[in-house]
Write an enzyme that holds these catalytic residues in place. Structure first.
Site, PDB file in Angstrom:
ATOM      1  N   GLY A 207       0.775  -1.240   0.000  1.00 27.63           N
ATOM      2  CA  GLY A 207       0.000   0.000   0.000  1.00 27.63           C
ATOM      3  C   GLY A 207       0.800   1.281   0.000  1.00 27.63           C
ATOM      4  O   GLY A 207       0.239   2.354   0.223  1.00 27.63           O
ATOM      5  N   THR A 208       2.097   1.213  -0.292  1.00 30.48           N
ATOM      6  CA  THR A 208       2.903   2.448  -0.256  1.00 30.48           C
ATOM      7  C   THR A 208       2.462   3.445  -1.320  1.00 30.48           C
ATOM      8  O   THR A 208       2.418   4.651  -1.070  1.00 30.48           O
ATOM      9  CB  THR A 208       4.397   2.139  -0.436  1.00 30.48           C
ATOM     10  N   GLY A 209       2.133   2.979  -2.525  1.00 27.38           N
ATOM     11  CA  GLY A 209       1.711   3.901  -3.579  1.00 27.38           C
ATOM     12  C   GLY A 209       0.401   4.589  -3.247  1.00 27.38           C
ATOM     13  O   GLY A 209       0.255   5.812  -3.421  1.00 27.38           O
ATOM     14  N   CYS A 210      -0.560   3.816  -2.738  1.00 31.51           N
ATOM     15  CA  CYS A 210      -1.850   4.388  -2.326  1.00 31.51           C
ATOM     16  C   CYS A 210      -1.638   5.430  -1.241  1.00 31.51           C
ATOM     17  O   CYS A 210      -2.233   6.518  -1.260  1.00 31.51           O
ATOM     18  CB  CYS A 210      -2.763   3.292  -1.779  1.00 31.51           C
TER      19      CYS A 210
END
Length: 266
Positions: A207-210
């Protein structure tokens, strides 16, 4: 008055990415979070087992409900894999004259696997990207958008320049993917700026991009300019990773609430 932000994305049943990560991030960054869900996913830290898309009609109703009552100060758009859903989003954003639009063009997984069809990519390019304040592609996605291979910082600058000129928006080209660690490049109308990433030895990066794109949207909603919004978002994600939350059997989630204090978290 409390600032507001809307996330348009899919639901992650494990809570580490998608709508759930976006809402946690927006709240942790001090804005009121709202959502329009594009798809339900059955997933956990080891992968996605099922996807159930919203209908275009229902997604349109979700967006109407938000924009006609609590108008968002910023909008973050995550993974949308269906071209009809993309068209609905673009139409509603134009209808309501949405502002501070952050588009995370989720097209290629970290593994390199393509996540959406060619016709959906074409619809993203034609209808949604020109509405963006900033696009946040990772390196494989920037390669898809430009048709060039990115092997260096200079290549990142050139790719970001091409994308920015084509869609008339700012571009945050995210590093990593075996290139310059976690350094990100923001290309905007007046030039470009590098943001150095802190190396954090944490395998749990689900979930780093989100999270990054939602934190940028939250800060834009609060009135910060784009470079400061990116800087604050990167500081936030570094803190969330540094908290070293360790959940699940695969690549686990970050601790989105690492900075939340008070009697209710005791």
């Amino acid at each position: 008055m409390r600032k507001t932000a809307l996330t348009i994305a899919g639901s992650d049943s494990s809570g580490g990415a998608g709508i759930q990560a976006d809402i946690k991030t927006m709240m942790a960054n001090g804005v009121y979070a709202m959502s329009a869900i594009t798809a339900l996913t059955a997933q956990n830290t080891t992968g996605v087992s099922a996807i159930f898309n919203a209908t275009p009609e229902f997604l349109g109703q979700e967006l109407d409900s938000v924009f006609t009552d609590i108008f968002p100060d910023a909008v973050k758009i995550g993974m949308v894999s269906d071209r009809e859903l993309i068209s609905v989003i673009a139409r509603k954003l134009k209808k309501y004259q949405a502002r501070n639009i952050v588009v995370d063009p989720v097209m290629v997984a970290t593994s390199g696997a393509r996540l959406i069809s060619e016709d959906a990519v074409d619809t993203l390019k034609q209808e949604l990207f020109p509405l963006a304040t900033v696009l946040t592609p990772n390196i494989p996605e920037a390669e898809v958008l430009t048709g060039m291979k990115i092997h260096s910082g200079e290549d990142m600058i050139e790719a970001a320049r091409q994308i920015a000129q084509q869609y008339q928006c700012a571009v945050l080209c995210k590093g990593g993917h075996q290139l310059n660690d976690a350094n990100d490049l923001l290309y905007f109308k007046d030039g470009y700026r590098w943001f150095e990433g802190k190396h954090i030895d944490n395998p749990n990066t689900h979930g780093t991009g989100c999270t990054l794109s939602s934190a940028i949207a939250a800060n834009l909603a609060k009135g910060y300019d784009l470079p400061i919004s990116v800087e604050r978002a990167k500081d936030y994600i570094s803190g969330a990773l540094s908290a070293m939350l360790d959940l699940g059997a695969g690549s686990g989630p970050m601790d989105h609430g690492f900075a939340i204090t008070g009697k209710y978290v005791q």
